[in-house]
Scaffold this motif. Sequence first.
Motif, PDB file in Angstrom:
ATOM      1  N   VAL A 786       0.829  -1.231   0.038  1.00 42.28           N
ATOM      2  CA  VAL A 786       0.020   0.135   0.103  1.00 42.28           C
ATOM      3  C   VAL A 786       0.749   1.174   0.154  1.00 42.28           C
ATOM      4  N   PRO A 787       0.306   2.459  -0.344  1.00 41.20           N
ATOM      5  CA  PRO A 787       1.121   3.583  -0.319  1.00 41.20           C
ATOM      6  C   PRO A 787       1.217   3.940   0.966  1.00 41.20           C
ATOM      7  N   PRO A 788       2.457   4.865   1.273  1.00 43.84           N
ATOM      8  CA  PRO A 788       3.018   4.909   2.572  1.00 43.84           C
ATOM      9  C   PRO A 788       2.017   5.610   3.792  1.00 43.84           C
ATOM     10  N   GLU A 789       0.995   6.543   3.168  1.00 44.82           N
ATOM     11  CA  GLU A 789       0.042   6.956   4.162  1.00 44.82           C
ATOM     12  C   GLU A 789      -0.757   5.676   4.590  1.00 44.82           C
ATOM     13  N   ASP A 790      -1.302   4.852   3.717  1.00 45.86           N
ATOM     14  CA  ASP A 790      -2.157   3.761   4.043  1.00 45.86           C
ATOM     15  C   ASP A 790      -1.455   2.816   5.061  1.00 45.86           C
ATOM     16  N   PHE A 791      -0.056   2.540   4.546  1.00 44.33           N
ATOM     17  CA  PHE A 791       0.770   1.617   5.469  1.00 44.33           C
ATOM     18  C   PHE A 791       0.707   1.897   6.885  1.00 44.33           C
ATOM     19  N   ILE A 792       0.986   3.315   7.005  1.00 37.96           N
ATOM     20  CA  ILE A 792       1.023   3.887   8.621  1.00 37.96           C
ATOM     21  C   ILE A 792      -0.545   3.537   9.394  1.00 37.96           C
ATOM     22  N   ALA A 793      -1.549   3.873   8.589  1.00 39.93           N
ATOM     23  CA  ALA A 793      -2.877   3.738   8.988  1.00 39.93           C
ATOM     24  C   ALA A 793      -3.144   2.447   9.161  1.00 39.93           C
ATOM     25  N   GLU A 794      -2.789   1.410   8.309  1.00 40.75           N
ATOM     26  CA  GLU A 794      -3.351   0.174   8.551  1.00 40.75           C
ATOM     27  C   GLU A 794      -2.297  -0.833   9.484  1.00 40.75           C
ATOM     28  N   PHE A 795      -0.964  -0.574   9.445  1.00 44.95           N
ATOM     29  CA  PHE A 795      -0.011  -1.432  10.275  1.00 44.95           C
ATOM     30  C   PHE A 795       0.792  -0.835  11.335  1.00 44.95           C
ATOM     31  N   VAL A 796       0.693   0.348  11.439  1.00 47.86           N
ATOM     32  CA  VAL A 796       1.458   0.821  12.568  1.00 47.86           C
ATOM     33  C   VAL A 796       0.353   1.398  13.695  1.00 47.86           C
ATOM     34  N   HIS A 797       0.527   1.006  14.779  1.00 43.13           N
ATOM     35  CA  HIS A 797      -0.336   1.401  15.931  1.00 43.13           C
ATOM     36  C   HIS A 797       0.242   2.109  16.844  1.00 43.13           C
ATOM     37  N   ASP A 798      -0.530   3.271  17.333  1.00 47.21           N
ATOM     38  CA  ASP A 798       0.280   4.055  18.181  1.00 47.21           C
ATOM     39  C   ASP A 798       0.213   3.547  19.752  1.00 47.21           C
TER      40      ASP A 798
END
Length: 798
Positions: A786-798
């Motif tokens: 996925v594009p970088p912004e979607d990658f953070i949204a989907e796979f990186v959790h705060d």
Amino acid sequence: MGVVFSRSLFIKQAFLTLVLAIVLSLVSSGFQFFEGISDQKAEINQDFEELLAVVEKPLSEAVFRLDVDFAQQQVDGLLFSPTISHLEVRDESGNIFVEATGAKRDFSVPKFFTDFFLLDLQNYERKLHLETPDFDAGYLYLWPEKRYLLDRIFKEQLSILVYNLFKDLLLASLLSLVFYFLVTYPLMRLTESLSHVGHNDDIPLPKSFHRHHKLDELGNLHATFASLWKKLNTALSDLERSDSHTKAMIEHAADGILLLDDSNKITLVNLTAELMLKKSAIELKSHSLEALHTPSSWVEFLDVLQNLNLDTPLTVEARYQIQGVELPVEIRMAKYRVQSKVETILLVRDVSERKDAEAHIHRLAYYDSVTSLPNRQYLSDKLCDVLKSSRGTNSSSHSAVVFMDLDRFKTINDSLGHNVGDQLLCCVASQLDSLIDDNIVFARMGGDEFAFLLVHLGDNEVQVEKAVNKFVRSIMYACQQVKKAGHHEVHITASLGATIFNGDGASVEAILKQADTALYRAKESGRNTFALYKTEMQAVSDARLEMEKALHHATESKFFKLYYQPQTNDKNQLIGAEALIRWKDEQKGFISPAVFIPVAEEIGLIVEIGQWVLNESLSQVAIWLKEGKWDPSWRMSINVSPIQFQQAGFLPMLKEQLEKHEVPASCVDLEITENMLLNDLTSSLEKMHAIKRLGVHLSIDDFGTGYSSLKYLKSLPIDRLKIDQSFVRDLLTDKSDEAIVHAVIAMAQALNINVLAEGVETFVHYDRLREIGCFFYQGYYFGHPVPPEDFIAEFVHD
């Protein structure tokens, strides 16, 4: 007289002064003469009036008394004056009372003069009247003697005229003498001095000249002459110096110089020309220009020489005959006019060395240095000539281009050495050259690729195709014969591709491309084969060409984007991501990397694309690190092409990118393929160790699909093996794939190398991999790229 006057300024001045004085004197006297006549007329009128007044009373009384004798006596007394011509006294009735006429005399003045000058001098009339007694006695008439009066006036004025003329001539003479001493004599001295002055001398003049004429016009004239003489001396010195320079330059010029007169005879020869032509200047001047030329060269040169325009330099080439040897020369000629005469200068240069160099350059440009065959450029030019001649004559004659590639030549070259490979190429060229006739061009295109241009094979395309097939079979048969290269006997075969054309709308590039496409198709069909170009092959070739153009455009315009696919462990924790390049074309949409990456490698764009991927991915990691969205323990996996990896500048570029983006080296994992190790293992190992020293991780991508020996693994400084998805996909259904995966995991564990499985698409795949000891995964089951912004949204959790 005119010649005499033209020699002396003084004579001219004196003559003109005297003439002018005479003319002015005569003009002045003429004015005085007419003025004198006017004055004399007034005096004559006054004298006659006084005379009439004296005799008026006596004559009136005589008429009153009718005393004729007394009246006659009075009239006769008046005639004693020569100024009176005739007298009459008439009574009151008009009858003549008395009259008298003067004696006839001779006069020097003609009568018409008197009519002209004394025209207004009329006869005189006086009324006779007595006051006591009051009586009108009659009239007295008087006729003046005009010629006498005019003669008297002329005599008086002539003396004045002579006096004035003498006075004016005397004054003119004095003025001429003054002019002589003030102007003519100093000028004579000045001109005499000028006539005796020498080169670089001052004008010699007496001190008295400077004293008397320092500030006047003669002084200025002398100063002007002195200045002009100084400038003339300077100009003469410069001219002499220029003439010496010109002679020196002509004599020592690198080119031979021949000067021709208007009849094209040699009039000047310099030393270089004598040495070049091996003849003295006297010999060259005594011979005609034609004697220097070869017969064929002279005809063309003479035509150019005769038609050469003035002041229009021209350079031509000719051939001289020097002691029986032809000498190529370059002649720079110019025709010009000097003082109504036309001359031609020839600058002759020996170009034999240049011609030899041009021939050598031509051979280097058009012939192969190894086999001495014509090269690709030569074949292309000949092909261009064939196309032009076909279009010019509207001929339907067919020709053909055949490409030939030696099979397994690279293996022979690598195993037996380049010297043996070159000898093999020479042996093939020599053997095939014996099969070539006059209408065939045989060329080496480069490497182990050769080409044949078969010209004008006929109008029937079927017959032409048969002729091409027959020629190809002879070539293939010749190639199959045993070749001796050094001490080796070599068996080789050849693959050939051909295209037939008749020049109808074809271009050189298109024809060569068709032959290359046919050769590529022959290689795809197996070695030692032949393929004839067909139209359907063009679609594949065009698609490839279109792909290349689009790829160039995409690279220049940065149409690529990076997508990121998560990598996880068996606890479903994110351990990093792989940067995957994506290309969305305007017409075709998304194009798979499996399609365009091999093309990029072939056309040399992969290095530029790889550098962009490294820069873009490290830039993204740097941003995420600053934003706290990327854990420093995670790795960004970046694919490196074998071609890019082998570049000498790859390691410095990697260091520069890491420093530029300030990304920790531990966050980077470079993925290389095992096939890369086949090219140069030693060099690859050195570079891999250098990369490891930077702190960057290394992984072997698509492990199990290459051809490298497993023994290399123990010496490679790698951190991870990535099992190719082709084995993972059929893991549950294919026992062979399962066995391979087991073997790779076991080998990696023994070597203390991590294993990551690609292509994990289902939970069942994930579960089975975990059971057999694989704890790192990448695939659709965990997430799509996925594009970088979607990658953070989907796979990186705060």
